[in-house]
Design a protein around this motif. Structure first.
Motif, PDB file in Angstrom:
ATOM      1  N   ILE A  43      -6.890   7.394   5.748  1.00  0.00           N
ATOM      2  CA  ILE A  43      -6.980   8.169   6.994  1.00  0.00           C
ATOM      3  C   ILE A  43      -8.002   9.290   6.844  1.00  0.00           C
ATOM      4  N   LEU A  44      -8.021   9.951   5.690  1.00  0.00           N
ATOM      5  CA  LEU A  44      -8.998  11.015   5.455  1.00  0.00           C
ATOM      6  C   LEU A  44     -10.423  10.466   5.446  1.00  0.00           C
ATOM      7  N   MET A  89       0.851  -1.181   0.000  1.00  0.00           N
ATOM      8  CA  MET A  89       0.000   0.000   0.000  1.00  0.00           C
ATOM      9  C   MET A  89       0.888   1.232   0.000  1.00  0.00           C
ATOM     10  N   SER A  90       0.617   2.127  -0.911  1.00  0.00           N
ATOM     11  CA  SER A  90       1.444   3.314  -1.023  1.00  0.00           C
ATOM     12  C   SER A  90       1.091   4.326   0.061  1.00  0.00           C
ATOM     13  N   LYS A  91       1.958   5.277   0.195  1.00  0.00           N
ATOM     14  CA  LYS A  91       1.778   6.314   1.211  1.00  0.00           C
ATOM     15  C   LYS A  91       0.536   7.154   0.910  1.00  0.00           C
ATOM     16  N   ARG A  92       0.296   7.427  -0.368  1.00  0.00           N
ATOM     17  CA  ARG A  92      -0.871   8.235  -0.742  1.00  0.00           C
ATOM     18  C   ARG A  92      -2.182   7.504  -0.443  1.00  0.00           C
ATOM     19  N   ARG A  93      -2.209   6.217  -0.692  1.00  0.00           N
ATOM     20  CA  ARG A  93      -3.426   5.453  -0.387  1.00  0.00           C
ATOM     21  C   ARG A  93      -3.683   5.410   1.117  1.00  0.00           C
ATOM     22  N   ALA A  94      -2.615   5.346   1.902  1.00  0.00           N
ATOM     23  CA  ALA A  94      -2.775   5.354   3.359  1.00  0.00           C
ATOM     24  C   ALA A  94      -3.330   6.704   3.827  1.00  0.00           C
ATOM     25  N   ILE A  95      -2.848   7.780   3.242  1.00  0.00           N
ATOM     26  CA  ILE A  95      -3.351   9.108   3.602  1.00  0.00           C
ATOM     27  C   ILE A  95      -4.823   9.230   3.209  1.00  0.00           C
ATOM     28  N   ALA A  96      -5.178   8.713   2.036  1.00  0.00           N
ATOM     29  CA  ALA A  96      -6.586   8.738   1.606  1.00  0.00           C
ATOM     30  C   ALA A  96      -7.458   7.944   2.572  1.00  0.00           C
ATOM     31  N   CYS A 155     -12.589  16.579   3.602  1.00  0.00           N
ATOM     32  CA  CYS A 155     -11.785  15.364   3.785  1.00  0.00           C
ATOM     33  C   CYS A 155     -12.090  14.339   2.698  1.00  0.00           C
ATOM     34  N   LEU A 156     -13.365  14.164   2.388  1.00  0.00           N
ATOM     35  CA  LEU A 156     -13.730  13.204   1.345  1.00  0.00           C
ATOM     36  C   LEU A 156     -13.194  13.641  -0.015  1.00  0.00           C
ATOM     37  N   THR A 157     -13.298  14.917  -0.312  1.00  0.00           N
ATOM     38  CA  THR A 157     -12.798  15.423  -1.587  1.00  0.00           C
ATOM     39  C   THR A 157     -11.291  15.227  -1.700  1.00  0.00           C
ATOM     40  N   ALA A 158     -10.576  15.557  -0.633  1.00  0.00           N
ATOM     41  CA  ALA A 158      -9.126  15.376  -0.642  1.00  0.00           C
ATOM     42  C   ALA A 158      -8.767  13.895  -0.742  1.00  0.00           C
ATOM     43  N   GLY A 159      -9.481  13.038  -0.037  1.00  0.00           N
ATOM     44  CA  GLY A 159      -9.217  11.601  -0.099  1.00  0.00           C
ATOM     45  C   GLY A 159      -9.444  11.031  -1.486  1.00  0.00           C
TER      46      GLY A 159
END
Length: 73
Positions: free
Chosen positions: A10-11, A1-8, A59-63
């Motif tokens: 979390i959001l 799992m990439s870092k960006r997917r983990a941030i998404a 948060c949803l939009t950013a995710g």
């Protein structure tokens, strides 16, 4: 799992927590504060919407944006 997917992810979790908090705080407003308040209840709903549901949408939009960027690569 990439870092960006983990941030998404979390959001998304933060957005769910905001929605749960919205329900709990609105219930508290209705049962505790509204019977003794002088303002109409729709003002309580508007206040909680601004406090909690607007950040949820952000948060949803950013995710979604982060998730789309991570899948394109």
């Amino acid at each position: 799992m990439s870092k960006r997917r983990a941030i998404a992810a979390i959001l998304y979790v933060i957005a769910v927590l905001f929605v749960i908090g919205f329900g709990i705080l609105l219930w508290k407003d209705y049962t505790v504060h509204y019977p003794y308040g002088s303002a109409p209840f729709y003002l309580y709903v508007i206040e909680r919407t601004i406090e909690l549901l607007v950040p949820t949408v952000l948060c949803l939009t950013a995710g979604i944006a982060i998730k789309r960027r991570s899948t394109k690569k």
